[in-house]
Each structure stands twice: as structure tokens, then as C-alpha cells.
Motif scaffolding. Structure first.
Motif, short mmCIF file in Angstrom:
data_model
loop_
_atom_site.label_atom_id
_atom_site.label_comp_id
_atom_site.label_asym_id
_atom_site.label_seq_id
_atom_site.Cartn_x
_atom_site.Cartn_y
_atom_site.Cartn_z
N ASN A 163 -7.75 50.42 -16.16
CA ASN A 163 -6.76 51.28 -15.50
C ASN A 163 -6.61 52.63 -16.18
O ASN A 163 -6.30 53.63 -15.53
CB ASN A 163 -5.40 50.57 -15.44
CG ASN A 163 -5.40 49.45 -14.44
OD1 ASN A 163 -6.19 49.42 -13.50
ND2 ASN A 163 -4.52 48.48 -14.64
N PHE A 179 -8.18 44.78 -18.22
CA PHE A 179 -7.58 45.47 -17.08
C PHE A 179 -6.89 46.76 -17.52
O PHE A 179 -6.95 47.77 -16.82
CB PHE A 179 -6.60 44.57 -16.34
CG PHE A 179 -7.24 43.71 -15.30
CD1 PHE A 179 -7.54 44.23 -14.05
CD2 PHE A 179 -7.56 42.39 -15.56
CE1 PHE A 179 -8.12 43.44 -13.08
CE2 PHE A 179 -8.15 41.60 -14.60
CZ PHE A 179 -8.44 42.12 -13.35
N GLN A 231 -6.62 42.69 -8.64
CA GLN A 231 -5.48 43.09 -9.46
C GLN A 231 -4.49 41.93 -9.69
O GLN A 231 -3.78 41.93 -10.69
CB GLN A 231 -4.74 44.26 -8.81
CG GLN A 231 -5.50 45.55 -8.86
CD GLN A 231 -5.57 46.12 -10.26
OE1 GLN A 231 -4.60 46.11 -11.00
NE2 GLN A 231 -6.75 46.58 -10.64
N MET A 278 -4.70 40.31 -13.16
CA MET A 278 -4.04 40.98 -14.26
C MET A 278 -2.59 40.56 -14.36
O MET A 278 -2.10 40.23 -15.44
CB MET A 278 -4.12 42.50 -14.07
CG MET A 278 -3.37 43.29 -15.13
SD MET A 278 -3.45 45.07 -14.90
CE MET A 278 -2.71 45.29 -13.31
N TRP A 279 -1.89 40.52 -13.24
CA TRP A 279 -0.47 40.15 -13.26
C TRP A 279 -0.29 38.68 -13.60
O TRP A 279 0.65 38.31 -14.31
CB TRP A 279 0.18 40.49 -11.93
CG TRP A 279 0.15 41.97 -11.69
CD1 TRP A 279 -0.60 42.63 -10.76
CD2 TRP A 279 0.85 42.97 -12.43
NE1 TRP A 279 -0.40 43.98 -10.88
CE2 TRP A 279 0.48 44.22 -11.88
CE3 TRP A 279 1.74 42.94 -13.49
CZ2 TRP A 279 0.99 45.42 -12.37
CZ3 TRP A 279 2.24 44.14 -13.98
CH2 TRP A 279 1.87 45.35 -13.42
N ASP A 317 -10.94 46.26 -9.46
CA ASP A 317 -10.07 46.90 -8.47
C ASP A 317 -9.66 45.93 -7.37
O ASP A 317 -8.53 45.99 -6.88
CB ASP A 317 -10.77 48.11 -7.84
CG ASP A 317 -10.87 49.28 -8.79
OD1 ASP A 317 -10.02 49.37 -9.70
OD2 ASP A 317 -11.79 50.09 -8.62
#
Length: 77
Positions: A28, A24, A46, A49-50, A43
Motif C-alpha cells: 500500500n 500488505f 484486500q 489484510m483486514w 489489490d
């Protein structure tokens, strides 16, 4: 109690999630050579990723905390 198995699992989880975070991050920054389909998927997702970042941090923090609790008194490891 043997701490090898939990440590191996936590280290494997951390490695996988750090790879997800790296993918990721490269995306980015615009440095990843992903196809257009992969870029659109990254995209749209997301949240992954967190979540990966949170689990990687939790796993890294759990390694030193787990070791003393699993050892029995008198264990010389």
C-alpha cells in the motif's frame, strides 16, 4: 496443565499474520518489490489484510488471558 503448546501456536499465528500485514502495508505504501502479478493479487484480495489484522490482534490479546486459565492451583510456573 502445560501452557507451552497453546502459547507457541498463538505466537506462530501472530507472527504469520503480522508478516501478511507487513506485506500488505509495504504494498500500500508502494515500497514492496513485488512482481505485477503479486501486486494485482494483493489489490484484489484486500479482505485478507483486514482478516490478518483482526486475527493478529485477537491472538495478541489471547496470550495473557489464556495463561491464568490453564494453570492449576498450586502450580508454581
Amino acid at each position: 496443565m502445560d501452557t507451552r503448546t497453546p502459547r507457541i501456536l498463538l505466537m506462530a499465528n501472530t507472527a504469520v499474520f503480522l508478516l501478511v500485514c507487513a506485506a500488505f502495508s509495504l504494498h500500500n505504501l508502494g515500497l514492496a518489490p513485488f512482481s505485477e502479478d503479486v501486486r494485482s493479487w494483493l489489490d484484489d484480495n484486500q479482505w485478507l489484510m483486514w482478516t490478518a489484522m483482526a486475527i493478529a490482534v485477537a491472538s495478541a490479546l489471547a496470550l495473557p488471558l489464556l495463561s491464568p486459565r490453564l494453570r492449576q492451583p498450586g502450580d508454581d510456573r
